[in-house]
Every structure is written in structure tokens, then in C-alpha cells.
Design a protein around this motif. Structure first.
Motif, PDB file in Angstrom:
ATOM      1  N   ASP A  98     -23.154  12.714 -16.751  1.00  0.00           N
ATOM      2  CA  ASP A  98     -22.311  11.610 -15.313  1.00  0.00           C
ATOM      3  C   ASP A  98     -23.943  12.169 -15.228  1.00  0.00           C
ATOM      4  OD1 ASP A  98     -20.516  10.418 -14.097  1.00  0.00           O
ATOM      5  OD2 ASP A  98     -20.613  12.723 -13.181  1.00  0.00           O
ATOM      6  N   ARG A  99     -24.317  12.670 -14.962  1.00  0.00           N
ATOM      7  CA  ARG A  99     -26.127  12.593 -14.097  1.00  0.00           C
ATOM      8  C   ARG A  99     -27.255  11.868 -14.480  1.00  0.00           C
ATOM      9  NH1 ARG A  99     -26.931  18.892 -14.025  1.00  0.00           N
ATOM     10  NH2 ARG A  99     -26.094  18.761 -16.059  1.00  0.00           N
ATOM     11  N   GLY A 100     -26.454  10.770 -16.062  1.00  0.00           N
ATOM     12  CA  GLY A 100     -27.591   9.616 -16.233  1.00  0.00           C
ATOM     13  C   GLY A 100     -28.482  10.478 -16.954  1.00  0.00           C
ATOM     14  N   ASP A 124     -20.891  21.211 -20.092  1.00  0.00           N
ATOM     15  CA  ASP A 124     -22.522  21.133 -19.969  1.00  0.00           C
ATOM     16  C   ASP A 124     -22.573  19.800 -20.773  1.00  0.00           C
ATOM     17  OD1 ASP A 124     -22.377  23.163 -18.508  1.00  0.00           O
ATOM     18  OD2 ASP A 124     -23.375  24.284 -20.931  1.00  0.00           O
ATOM     19  N   GLU A 164     -21.563  16.565 -18.313  1.00  0.00           N
ATOM     20  CA  GLU A 164     -21.904  16.804 -16.788  1.00  0.00           C
ATOM     21  C   GLU A 164     -23.230  15.899 -16.968  1.00  0.00           C
ATOM     22  OE1 GLU A 164     -22.261  20.879 -15.078  1.00  0.00           O
ATOM     23  OE2 GLU A 164     -20.015  20.781 -15.291  1.00  0.00           O
ATOM     24  N   ALA A 165     -24.343  16.096 -17.876  1.00  0.00           N
ATOM     25  CA  ALA A 165     -25.267  15.605 -18.248  1.00  0.00           C
ATOM     26  C   ALA A 165     -24.781  14.256 -18.403  1.00  0.00           C
ATOM     27  CB  ALA A 165     -25.992  16.166 -19.514  1.00  0.00           C
TER      28      ALA A 165
END
Length: 110
Positions: free
Chosen positions: A108-110, A102, A105-106
Motif C-alpha cells: 500500500d505504501r508503494g 505487513d 501495508e508495504a
């Protein structure tokens, strides 16, 4: 194959990881056939396994007796780092792995 199992990688996970890390893309059934002795280990698979394990191809070649391919110079530093991460993640609980995924992923989303 036991070294891969120690990293909690089943045949499907090995196939996916090997493809991403080394570009050697084989089906999980091929990985299982190698594991079960129904298919001989070849130079291409040796390269892929070396990447997933993060070890020099020459080490696996000496252990297996399989001659490495001409392009075999071992995993890049980045691939070796990912292999080390795979080795370390096996010590985490399922909940810790989910939290780590998690967080990644956070990021990676910036």
C-alpha cells in the motif's frame, strides 16, 4: 451468527467488517442483540450479513425467513472476493496473519 463465528469474527469485528463491505453500519451491541435474540433480524442487517458472508441475500432470506430489502441483489464480485479471503484467513496462524498484514501495508505504501 454461527457462520460469522466460524470466520473468527466477534460482534465488534462483524460490525466493522459489515460497515466496510456493505455500508450497513451498526454497533457491535446491535450485532450482539441479534445474536442473543433480543433484536429481530431485519432486511438491512440481512444485506450486511450477506456481504460479510459472501452469499446471495436470497440464500440468507430463505434460511432466516426475513424478507430481503428491495435493493438486495447480493454482494458484488469484489465484496464476494473479500468474503472469501476472510473465510480463508481463518486457517492461518496469528504469525502468518501478521506477515500478510505487513506485506499488504508495504504494498500500500508503494
Amino acid at each position: 451468527m454461527r457462520l460469522l463465528a466460524l470466520r473468527n469474527l466477534n460482534a465488534s469485528a462483524v460490525a466493522k467488517t459489515m460497515c466496510l463491505m456493505s455500508g450497513v453500519c451498526k454497533a457491535a451491541s446491535t450485532i450482539r442483540m441479534v445474536r442473543d435474540g433480543a433484536k429481530d433480524l431485519d432486511a438491512e442487517l440481512l444485506d450486511g450479513f450477506a456481504s460479510v458472508l459472501g452469499v446471495p441475500v436470497a440464500v440468507l432470506a430463505s434460511l432466516t425467513g426475513v424478507r430481503p430489502s428491495e435493493r438486495s441483489d447480493g454482494p458484488s464480485p469484489e465484496v464476494a472476493d473479500v468474503a472469501a479471503l476472510i473465510r480463508e484467513v481463518r486457517h492461518l496462524t496469528e504469525h502468518q496473519v501478521r506477515e500478510l498484514a505487513d506485506a499488504a501495508e508495504a504494498l500500500d505504501r508503494g
